[in-house]
Design a protein around this motif. Structure first.
Motif, PDB file in Angstrom:
ATOM      1  N   HIS A 291       0.843  -1.192   0.000  1.00 31.96           N
ATOM      2  CA  HIS A 291       0.000   0.000   0.000  1.00 31.96           C
ATOM      3  C   HIS A 291       0.882   1.247   0.000  1.00 31.96           C
ATOM      4  O   HIS A 291       1.838   1.339   0.786  1.00 31.96           O
ATOM      5  N   ASP A 292       0.552   2.198  -0.842  1.00 33.11           N
ATOM      6  CA  ASP A 292       1.264   3.476  -0.877  1.00 33.11           C
ATOM      7  C   ASP A 292       0.505   4.451   0.024  1.00 33.11           C
ATOM      8  O   ASP A 292      -0.370   5.193  -0.433  1.00 33.11           O
ATOM      9  N   LEU A 293       0.827   4.435   1.292  1.00 27.87           N
ATOM     10  CA  LEU A 293       0.075   5.223   2.261  1.00 27.87           C
ATOM     11  C   LEU A 293       0.218   6.721   2.015  1.00 27.87           C
ATOM     12  O   LEU A 293      -0.734   7.488   2.231  1.00 27.87           O
TER      13      LEU A 293
ATOM     14  N   GLN B 280      -2.517  11.699   0.085  1.00 25.77           N
ATOM     15  CA  GLN B 280      -2.612  12.792  -0.878  1.00 25.77           C
ATOM     16  C   GLN B 280      -3.921  12.755  -1.651  1.00 25.77           C
ATOM     17  O   GLN B 280      -4.393  13.787  -2.138  1.00 25.77           O
ATOM     18  N   ALA B 281      -4.518  11.554  -1.764  1.00 25.63           N
ATOM     19  CA  ALA B 281      -5.765  11.416  -2.521  1.00 25.63           C
ATOM     20  C   ALA B 281      -6.996  11.817  -1.714  1.00 25.63           C
ATOM     21  O   ALA B 281      -8.074  12.001  -2.273  1.00 25.63           O
ATOM     22  N   ILE B 282      -6.848  11.960  -0.403  1.00 20.22           N
ATOM     23  CA  ILE B 282      -7.983  12.307   0.456  1.00 20.22           C
ATOM     24  C   ILE B 282      -8.413  13.751   0.214  1.00 20.22           C
ATOM     25  O   ILE B 282      -7.587  14.665   0.126  1.00 20.22           O
TER      26      ILE B 282
ATOM     27  N   ALA C 104       3.433   2.008  10.661  1.00 18.02           N
ATOM     28  CA  ALA C 104       3.048   2.743   9.445  1.00 18.02           C
ATOM     29  C   ALA C 104       1.551   3.014   9.432  1.00 18.02           C
ATOM     30  O   ALA C 104       1.105   4.110   9.055  1.00 18.02           O
ATOM     31  N   LEU C 105       0.760   2.027   9.856  1.00 16.46           N
ATOM     32  CA  LEU C 105      -0.685   2.227   9.925  1.00 16.46           C
ATOM     33  C   LEU C 105      -1.047   3.283  10.963  1.00 16.46           C
ATOM     34  O   LEU C 105      -1.917   4.128  10.739  1.00 16.46           O
TER      35      LEU C 105
ATOM     36  N   ASP D 190      -3.114   8.613  12.176  1.00 14.14           N
ATOM     37  CA  ASP D 190      -2.941   9.881  12.871  1.00 14.14           C
ATOM     38  C   ASP D 190      -2.957  11.057  11.901  1.00 14.14           C
ATOM     39  O   ASP D 190      -3.368  12.167  12.260  1.00 14.14           O
ATOM     40  N   ALA D 191      -2.499  10.817  10.671  1.00  5.99           N
ATOM     41  CA  ALA D 191      -2.455  11.882   9.660  1.00  5.99           C
ATOM     42  C   ALA D 191      -3.743  12.006   8.866  1.00  5.99           C
ATOM     43  O   ALA D 191      -3.913  12.965   8.103  1.00  5.99           O
ATOM     44  N   THR D 192      -4.654  11.045   9.033  1.00  7.31           N
ATOM     45  CA  THR D 192      -5.909  11.045   8.280  1.00  7.31           C
ATOM     46  C   THR D 192      -6.926  11.976   8.942  1.00  7.31           C
ATOM     47  O   THR D 192      -7.114  11.910  10.151  1.00  7.31           O
ATOM     48  N   PRO D 193      -7.596  12.822   8.157  1.00  2.00           N
ATOM     49  CA  PRO D 193      -8.626  13.697   8.740  1.00  2.00           C
ATOM     50  C   PRO D 193      -9.698  12.883   9.473  1.00  2.00           C
ATOM     51  O   PRO D 193     -10.030  11.769   9.079  1.00  2.00           O
ATOM     52  N   GLU D 194     -10.238  13.457  10.528  1.00  2.00           N
ATOM     53  CA  GLU D 194     -11.184  12.727  11.373  1.00  2.00           C
ATOM     54  C   GLU D 194     -12.489  12.397  10.666  1.00  2.00           C
ATOM     55  O   GLU D 194     -13.199  11.474  11.095  1.00  2.00           O
ATOM     56  N   HIS D 195     -12.806  13.111   9.584  1.00  2.00           N
ATOM     57  CA  HIS D 195     -14.064  12.816   8.886  1.00  2.00           C
ATOM     58  C   HIS D 195     -13.968  11.566   8.023  1.00  2.00           C
ATOM     59  O   HIS D 195     -14.980  11.092   7.510  1.00  2.00           O
ATOM     60  N   VAL D 196     -12.776  11.010   7.886  1.00  2.00           N
ATOM     61  CA  VAL D 196     -12.556   9.819   7.064  1.00  2.00           C
ATOM     62  C   VAL D 196     -12.517   8.581   7.953  1.00  2.00           C
ATOM     63  O   VAL D 196     -11.751   8.517   8.918  1.00  2.00           O
TER      64      VAL D 196
END
Length: 372
Positions: free
Chosen positions: A150-152, A157-159, A183-184, A189-195
């Motif tokens: 997976h290219d995290l 960047q796609a979010i 990595a997960l 932690d870097a993902t917006p909370e709405h996702v």
């Protein structure tokens, strides 16, 4: 020879190495539970004799939650109270949970789903159906890295503000690659909370990496993470349809609004028994280890590239048109999977079998490759 093959759950003379099934068959303890409780399927509620001469009222879902918590090492309130908050959501299989999450989070419309390409794809197919049904839904497939991981970074960047769901299968299907816990954690932690981040751990039993950690702790400590697991693989009870999710109360509440896929009590009792069938789990893991080692050795001898797998299947590059190889194998009554070959040209996915089944596959593959 294929004529000598008598695989569990199949008619003689057919070798099915395409759906990552358990070649040893179902958990024997699960079968015993099915036999024990099948006579009660005419009843809405189940009872059995208690040790004191009385009757015990069975609550299969509550029993499974407690069994899972014990197996997963997740604390519950003591004594257990089903109305108290807990992280479990029981359903009739992981696919139903994935589809339920798609309906819950995509049907408001103008939402996006992100999944790797190639990836498992079940939730992506549901997103397509939602879009085709007139609810605008954008599906974003992010290519894997050169190492088939997976290219995290690319997923992050796609979010966009419209992204509702990100799904990660770990280990991945079809490549069998594994993301480390760290990595997960950094990704979440870097993902917006709405996702909402879905982590599918269907193949976690087969991971041998000593540093492997499940993402369950992320699901129980974050409000936007779901871990899903199945009883179809190591326990071998695909036919009864049983899976579960571990997640926050907020996500469970939303799932319950749309839930239509309750697991049957018979499936649940089989699942409870399977969790205690440690010998079957041990044997199932060992057959995977043995089959993969045999395939790796053979692929090396044949000069074929393959991906080291953390699952019960292996991707191998056959250096020819995938569909031609798959069809030629099928003509010999050996079924393997094309999953991922639309993107990874020349690759096929092979599920593990017993050692005799693996030998028949390898012999058939050599014959096919010599003719194509």
């Amino acid at each position: 020879m294929i004529e000598d093959i008598n695989s569990a759950g199949l008619p003689p003379g057919l070798l099915r190495l395409m759906d990552n099934e358990n070649p040893l068959g179902p958990s024997p303890l699960a079968l015993e539970a099915i036999e024990k409780y099948m006579q009660a399927i005419n009843r809405y509620e189940w009872f059995e004799a208690a040790g004191n001469g009385g009757l015990q009222h069975l609550h299969p879902v509550n029993m499974l939650i407690q069994a899972l918590a014990k197996s997963d090492g997740i604390p519950l309130c003591n004594p257990f109270a089903p109305e108290a908050p807990h992280p479990y959501f029981i359903s009739s299989g992981v696919d139903q949970i994935l589809k339920l999450l798609a309906v819950a989070y995509l049907t408001p419309g103008d939402r996006e789903l992100i999944e790797a390409e190639p990836g498992y794809g079940e939730i992506s197919e549901k997103a397509r159906l939602i879009n085709d049904g007139g609810i605008p839904t954008r599906l974003v497939r992010v290519p894997l890295t050169e190492n088939h991981d997976h290219d995290l970074d690319a997923i992050l960047q796609a979010i966009t503000p419209k992204t509702a769901l990100v799904t990660i299968t770990n280990p991945n299907n079809p490549t069998g690659t594994l993301l480390p816990y760290e990595a997960l954690e950094q990704f979440i932690d870097a993902t917006p909370e709405h996702v909402v981040v879905i982590i599918d751990e269907a193949y976690h039993h087969f991971v041998r990496d000593p540093n492997y950690r499940s993402a369950m702790s992320l699901a129980t400590s974050r409000d936007n993470v779901v871990v899903v697991r199945t009883f179809a693989k190591v326990y071998g009870i695909r036919g009864v349809l049983l899976g579960y999710a571990i997640t926050s109360q907020a996500i469970k509440k939303k799932m319950l609004v749309y839930n239509h896929a309750r697991a049957s009590p018979l499936a649940i009792m089989a699942g409870i028994a399977a969790l205690d069938d440690h010998e079957h789990v041990r044997r199932s893991k060992q057959v995977v280890i043995d089959a993969k080692e045999r395939m790796y050795t053979a692929f090396n001898e044949m000069g074929l590239a393959y991906i080291q797998s953390h699952t019960n299947f292996v991707m191998v590059h056959v250096e020819r048109d995938s569909q031609s190889v798959i069809q030629s194998l099928l003509d010999r009554r050996v079924a393997v999977s094309p999953r991922g070959s639309q993107v990874l040209k020349g690759w096929i996915r092979v599920s593990v079998g017993t050692l005799p089944e693996t030998e028949v596959f390898l012999t058939s593959l050599k014959t096919v490759l010599a003719k194509i």
